[in-house]
Design a protein around this motif. Structure first.
Motif, short mmCIF file in Angstrom:
data_model
loop_
_atom_site.label_atom_id
_atom_site.label_comp_id
_atom_site.label_asym_id
_atom_site.label_seq_id
_atom_site.Cartn_x
_atom_site.Cartn_y
_atom_site.Cartn_z
N LEU A 197 34.97 39.34 35.67
CA LEU A 197 33.58 39.23 34.97
C LEU A 197 33.71 40.56 34.36
O LEU A 197 33.17 40.49 33.17
N VAL A 198 34.13 41.76 34.76
CA VAL A 198 34.07 43.04 34.05
C VAL A 198 35.03 42.90 32.74
O VAL A 198 34.68 43.50 31.75
N ALA A 199 36.18 42.59 32.99
CA ALA A 199 36.98 42.27 31.97
C ALA A 199 36.29 41.44 30.61
O ALA A 199 36.61 41.44 29.57
N ALA A 200 36.01 40.29 30.91
CA ALA A 200 35.34 39.46 29.97
C ALA A 200 34.02 40.15 29.41
O ALA A 200 33.99 40.28 28.01
N LEU A 201 33.28 40.93 29.80
CA LEU A 201 32.22 41.63 29.60
C LEU A 201 32.87 42.86 28.69
O LEU A 201 32.12 43.09 27.54
N ALA A 202 33.94 43.44 29.16
CA ALA A 202 34.56 44.65 28.10
C ALA A 202 34.88 43.79 26.84
O ALA A 202 35.16 44.40 25.71
N TYR A 203 35.39 42.76 26.92
CA TYR A 203 35.86 41.98 25.67
C TYR A 203 34.68 41.57 24.67
O TYR A 203 35.01 41.14 23.68
N GLY A 204 33.57 41.55 25.30
CA GLY A 204 32.25 41.35 24.44
C GLY A 204 31.71 39.91 24.95
O GLY A 204 30.77 39.59 24.25
N ALA A 205 32.16 39.23 25.91
CA ALA A 205 31.53 38.15 26.34
C ALA A 205 29.95 38.48 27.01
O ALA A 205 29.88 39.55 27.53
N ALA A 206 29.20 37.44 27.07
CA ALA A 206 28.06 37.62 27.94
C ALA A 206 28.05 37.09 29.22
O ALA A 206 27.07 37.26 30.04
N GLY A 207 29.10 36.63 29.84
CA GLY A 207 29.34 36.04 30.99
C GLY A 207 30.71 35.37 31.20
O GLY A 207 31.41 34.98 30.25
N ILE A 208 30.93 34.80 32.36
CA ILE A 208 32.06 33.93 32.69
C ILE A 208 31.69 32.58 33.12
O ILE A 208 30.52 32.32 33.74
N ALA A 209 32.45 31.72 33.00
CA ALA A 209 32.26 30.38 33.59
C ALA A 209 33.46 30.23 34.54
O ALA A 209 34.67 30.26 34.17
N MET A 210 33.28 29.56 35.67
CA MET A 210 34.42 29.19 36.56
C MET A 210 34.26 27.62 37.09
O MET A 210 33.16 27.21 37.36
N GLY A 211 35.33 26.97 36.91
CA GLY A 211 35.52 25.79 37.56
C GLY A 211 36.18 25.48 38.78
O GLY A 211 35.62 25.26 39.86
N THR A 212 37.64 25.73 38.72
CA THR A 212 38.21 25.81 39.88
C THR A 212 37.65 26.53 41.00
O THR A 212 37.66 26.17 42.17
N ARG A 213 37.28 27.65 40.63
CA ARG A 213 36.81 28.69 41.77
C ARG A 213 35.64 28.08 42.43
O ARG A 213 35.30 28.04 43.68
N PHE A 214 34.85 27.26 41.64
CA PHE A 214 33.43 26.67 42.28
C PHE A 214 33.87 25.42 42.89
O PHE A 214 33.35 24.76 44.02
N LEU A 215 34.94 24.78 42.41
CA LEU A 215 35.32 23.33 43.12
C LEU A 215 35.72 23.64 44.59
O LEU A 215 35.48 23.08 45.52
N LEU A 216 36.48 25.05 44.71
CA LEU A 216 37.00 25.51 46.07
C LEU A 216 35.97 26.32 46.69
O LEU A 216 36.04 27.51 46.96
N THR A 217 34.85 25.66 47.06
CA THR A 217 33.83 26.13 47.93
C THR A 217 33.22 25.28 48.88
O THR A 217 33.65 24.04 48.58
N SER A 218 32.85 25.71 49.81
CA SER A 218 32.12 24.86 50.90
C SER A 218 30.98 24.07 50.53
O SER A 218 30.83 22.69 51.12
N ASP A 219 30.35 24.07 49.42
CA ASP A 219 29.38 23.50 48.92
C ASP A 219 30.04 22.32 47.65
O ASP A 219 29.21 21.37 47.54
N SER A 220 31.35 22.32 47.55
CA SER A 220 31.72 21.38 46.53
C SER A 220 31.81 20.13 47.29
O SER A 220 32.45 19.99 48.68
N PRO A 221 31.53 18.90 46.95
CA PRO A 221 31.72 17.73 47.49
C PRO A 221 33.38 17.11 47.57
O PRO A 221 33.22 16.23 48.12
N VAL A 222 34.23 17.90 47.10
CA VAL A 222 35.47 17.42 47.03
C VAL A 222 36.11 17.47 48.55
O VAL A 222 35.83 18.06 49.38
N PRO A 223 36.79 16.07 48.82
CA PRO A 223 37.14 15.89 50.19
C PRO A 223 38.09 17.15 50.55
O PRO A 223 39.07 17.64 49.65
N ASP A 224 38.07 17.09 51.92
CA ASP A 224 38.92 18.44 52.44
C ASP A 224 40.24 18.23 52.31
O ASP A 224 41.01 19.40 52.00
#
Length: 359
Positions: free
Chosen positions: A182-209
């Motif tokens: 996140l800090v690296a992206a902000l340093a590049y000039g971004a306003a934030g980051i988007a994450m897919g795989t990282r959110f997929l790999l959470t306990s709240d994700s409905p993906v089978p174990d």
């Protein structure tokens, strides 16, 4: 809860606490994950391409019943029923509309007139410039490290290129999993980051174990790019199925695509006429051959086999390269809290001597 609060153009634009976006992933980003991400202070994005229009409305209402926080809906700009889905977004008061492909000037105008924030996803500087000129409020830029359909330019090259080319907020995607990113992206000039795989790999994700276990077991080298699923570069976990697809001939691939097109029609409750219209729009909007249009039916069906049915042997698992360095399944609240706490620590270290001096 982390005490770190970073206000950026993204948080101001969409009204979330943290400059973090949970990417819209087909069969994964449903009401459960989206509401958990939103409650954690991130911008949750509901993936609608694998839903019927009525299913989308029901999903939006379910998210709304779970959280009062802002969230968004991702949709395909080239879908024949895109105007119907836009109507649902407007009528249900969804805060953000994101697009997997550049939406038309007309769709952007319709959404903005209704007070909806428009954030297309792009993979090239010229596409970012185009949608910015058409009135998009922000743009999400995915580098080659990102999962699913991806380009060939790394995030560290593509992100600053786009930041320099447009005057709207830029969200960085592709390779992000923690506060350092996140800090690296902000340093590049971004306003934030988007994450897919990282959110997929959470306990709240409905993906089978079993599927989550396959991701956690993967190394960076196990995440590959193939064109054999739908004719376009697609980043996913290497499996026996992917290897078999790589070896298959064109005739076998087209026959498989026909069967998957029929399965997709049933799953999304579309008529064959609507499927053909969507194919025509896809062919025009993405300059695809008819063979690639037909192969496009493979992706949602093969993803469903893994992400919904848990069949790692029969489905594909879209994945960013970060899967190779993820080893746990936090809740969305724990993940976002961790990202923000680490970002705060990195920023403090930079301000207190991590850099020995500047001349």
């Amino acid at each position: 809860m982390s005490g770190t609060v970073l206000s950026t153009a993204l948080t101001d634009l969409v009204g979330v606490r943290h400059p973090v976006v949970q990417a819209g992933m087909g069969w994964v980003a449903g009401p459960r994950l989206v509401s958990a991400a939103a409650e954690a202070g991130a911008l949750g994005i509901l993936a609608s391409a694998t839903m019927s229009v009525d299913g989308l409305r029901a999903a939006v209402r379910e998210v709304r019943s779970r959280t009062e926080a802002p969230f968004g809906v991702n949709l395909r700009a080239d879908a024949g029923d895109a105007p119907e889905r836009v109507r649902v977004i407007v009528e249900e008061g969804v805060r953000v509309a994101s697009f997997a492909l550049a939406p038309s000037r007309e769709l952007i105008a319709r959404l903005k007139d209704a007070g909806v924030v428009v954030i297309p996803s792009v993979g090239a500087e010229r596409h970012a410039v185009k949608v910015a000129g058409w009135g998009a409020d922000a743009v999400l830029v995915q580098g080659a490290e990102g999962g699913g359909h991806t380009g060939g330019v790394a995030t560290g090259v593509l992100l600053p290129q786009v930041v320099d080319a447009v005057d709207i907020p830029v969200i960085a995607a592709g390779g992000f999993r923690d506060g350092r990113g996140l800090v690296a992206a902000l340093a590049y000039g971004a306003a934030g980051i988007a994450m897919g795989t990282r959110f997929l790999l959470t306990s709240d994700s409905p993906v089978p174990d079993a599927v989550k276990a396959a991701y956690l077991a993967a190394s960076v080298g196990d995440v590959v790019v193939t064109t054999k699923v739908d004719g376009l570069p697609h980043r996913m976990l290497r499996t026996d199925l992917v290897d078999a697809l790589e070896r298959s001939g064109r005739a076998a691939a087209l026959w498989r695509a026909l069967r998957h097109a029929a399965a997709l029609r049933r799953a999304t409750d579309k008529s064959w006429a609507r499927m053909v219209r969507d194919g025509l729009a896809m062919r025009r909007g993405r300059e695809l051959t008819w063979g690639q249009v037909l192969l496009a039916a493979n992706t949602p069906v093969l993803l469903r086999a893994s992400m919904v049915e848990g069949r790692t042997d029969l489905g594909v698992m879209a994945s960013g390269q970060v899967a190779g360095v993820i080893d746990d399944l936090p809740s969305c609240a724990e993940l976002v809290d961790r990202v923000m706490a680490e970002a705060g620590a990195v920023l403090r270290s930079l301000g207190s001597g991590a850099v020995r001096g500047v001349r």
